[in-house]
Design an enzyme around this catalytic site. Structure first.
Site, PDB file in Angstrom:
ATOM      1  N   SER A 134       0.799  -1.221   0.000  1.00 16.39           N
ATOM      2  CA  SER A 134       0.000   0.000   0.000  1.00 16.39           C
ATOM      3  C   SER A 134       0.833   1.274   0.000  1.00 16.39           C
ATOM      4  O   SER A 134       2.031   1.244   0.270  1.00 16.39           O
ATOM      5  CB  SER A 134      -0.909   0.013   1.243  1.00 16.39           C
ATOM      6  OG  SER A 134      -1.661  -1.174   1.327  1.00 16.39           O
ATOM      7  N   SER A 183      -3.699  -4.026  -2.504  1.00 22.75           N
ATOM      8  CA  SER A 183      -3.085  -2.750  -2.159  1.00 22.75           C
ATOM      9  C   SER A 183      -4.111  -1.779  -1.584  1.00 22.75           C
ATOM     10  O   SER A 183      -5.260  -1.731  -2.008  1.00 22.75           O
ATOM     11  CB  SER A 183      -2.444  -2.133  -3.410  1.00 22.75           C
ATOM     12  OG  SER A 183      -1.614  -1.046  -3.086  1.00 22.75           O
ATOM     13  N   ASP A 200      -4.435   2.117  -1.344  1.00 26.27           N
ATOM     14  CA  ASP A 200      -3.822   3.328  -1.885  1.00 26.27           C
ATOM     15  C   ASP A 200      -4.776   4.508  -1.681  1.00 26.27           C
ATOM     16  O   ASP A 200      -5.802   4.611  -2.365  1.00 26.27           O
ATOM     17  CB  ASP A 200      -3.530   3.157  -3.379  1.00 26.27           C
ATOM     18  CG  ASP A 200      -2.874   1.819  -3.682  1.00 26.27           C
ATOM     19  OD1 ASP A 200      -1.740   1.609  -3.253  1.00 26.27           O
ATOM     20  OD2 ASP A 200      -3.527   0.979  -4.340  1.00 26.27           O
TER      21      ASP A 200
END
Length: 358
Positions: free
Chosen positions: A232, A270, A272
């Protein structure tokens, strides 16, 4: 070593004096790094939007989620109100609650604090939750005491202590850009907690350097995993421009292109998150019935988009270049060395030139 010291200049715009988020007047950053024994490699970073109390003097803000497997607390209120009314904390996944509670106890806000996380469990005993309230208070006090325009420590510091980026040691990185006078002369600053990406996908100024720096030259994280993690990134964008909340959200969205240009893809695993805030309108906590506001005309936002993209790309690169090889929790993550990066860029026909760097 930072990107510009190595001669790598991303985009045509010049940086501010510190080439950091703190080039935006009033913005301050504080870190507490927690390294204990063989297994604790973590910490906390605090970003203050200005020198006052954001709880009583909020700023306009907006946000963007590239992929949502993670957390940046308080974003729903940012979306609803268009305001950032708290400091921003950055830490590891299992310490979000501690950082949140410590910021509330510090009496800097009556709202749910904005706290972002990335996973540092490769190098850190993450379930031990080693970030404590006193670490948050120290980072907050350090930030408050920093002078305007202070340099920001990068790499394996604060919340970035145990992070990994594109198969190299990652962490905290920052950069800034100053718009041309005809575009308002505003400053855009970015700070990242970079813990994402895969080695093969790493790009620097468009060059596929990750394909050339193999495991034999700089080892991939050990022990190796069957499938490389993507993890991330948290991005904080600040500007002194008079932007409204919707414009802040648009700037936040564009910072995602900076992630993409380095090879980030917002993979399924991830988290983000991007937060952008603007200090160009103040006094938003007033009880007055009406408030006078300024705004950049929408048709003049494009240069700010470019600034956010380029500063995000450079901040990610700075996070890797500033970090050093680290071992912890039974793992070792090697640093991206300036020599290896320069050699890869030279092989691709674009050697960095330190003498040309501003």
């Amino acid at each position: 070593m930072r990107a510009r010291e190595l001669g790598i200049e991303i985009g045509p715009l010049a940086p501010g004096p510190a080439d950091a988020i703190t080039d935006v007047a009033g913005v301050r950053v504080g870190h507490t790094t927690v390294i204990e024994g063989d297994d604790v490699r973590t910490g906390v970073t605090v970003v203050l939007p200005h020198g006052g109390n954001p709880g009583t003097d909020p700023v306009f803000a907006g946000c963007h989620t590239l992929n949502g497997r993670g957390e940046l607390t308080g974003l729903e209120w940012v979306r609803e109100s268009g305001l950032l009314s708290t400091p921003v904390g950055l830490t590891n996944t299992c310490s979000v609650g501690v950082v949140r509670d410590a910021l509330i106890a510090a009496d800097v806000t009556d709202e749910l604090p904005v706290v972002g996380e990335t996973w540092d469990g490769r190098l850190n005993d993450i379930r031990g939750m080693h970030v404590r309230a006193e670490h948050v208070h120290t980072a907050l006090a350090t930030a408050a005491e920093e002078p305007d325009g202070a340099a920001v420590a990068e790499g394996a510091v604060g919340g970035g202590t145990g992070m990994v980026c594109h198969g190299f040691k990652g962490g905290i990185g920052t950069a800034s850009r100053v718009l041309a006078d005809e575009d308002g002369g505003y400053t855009v600053g970015v700070l990242v907690q970079a813990n994402h990406g895969r080695r093969q996908r790493l790009r620097v100024d468009g060059l596929p350097v990750g394909e050339l720096i193999g495991d034999a030259e700089i080892p991939l994280p050990r022990p190796q995993e069957p499938e490389p993690a993507s993890s991330s990134i948290i991005v904080v964008v600040a500007t002194d421009a008079p932007l409204l909340p919707g414009q802040c959200a648009r700037v936040a969205q564009r910072a995602g292109f900076g992630i993409a240009r380095t090879g980030g893809a917002g993979e399924h695993t991830s988290g983000d998150f991007i937060l952008a805030f603007a200090t160009g309108n103040r006094g938003l906590g007033s009880d007055e019935h009406e408030l006078p506001l300024r705004m950049v005309a929408d048709r003049r936002l494009t240069p700010m988009f470019y600034a956010a993209i380029d500063a995000t790309e450079e901040a990610i690169l700075n996070a890797m270049l500033a970090a050093r090889t680290m071992s912890g929790n039974g793992s070792t993550v090697s640093a991206l060395t300036p020599e290896a990066l320069a050699a890869a860029m030279t092989h691709l026909g674009h050697p960095p030139s330190p003498a040309a760097s501003r």
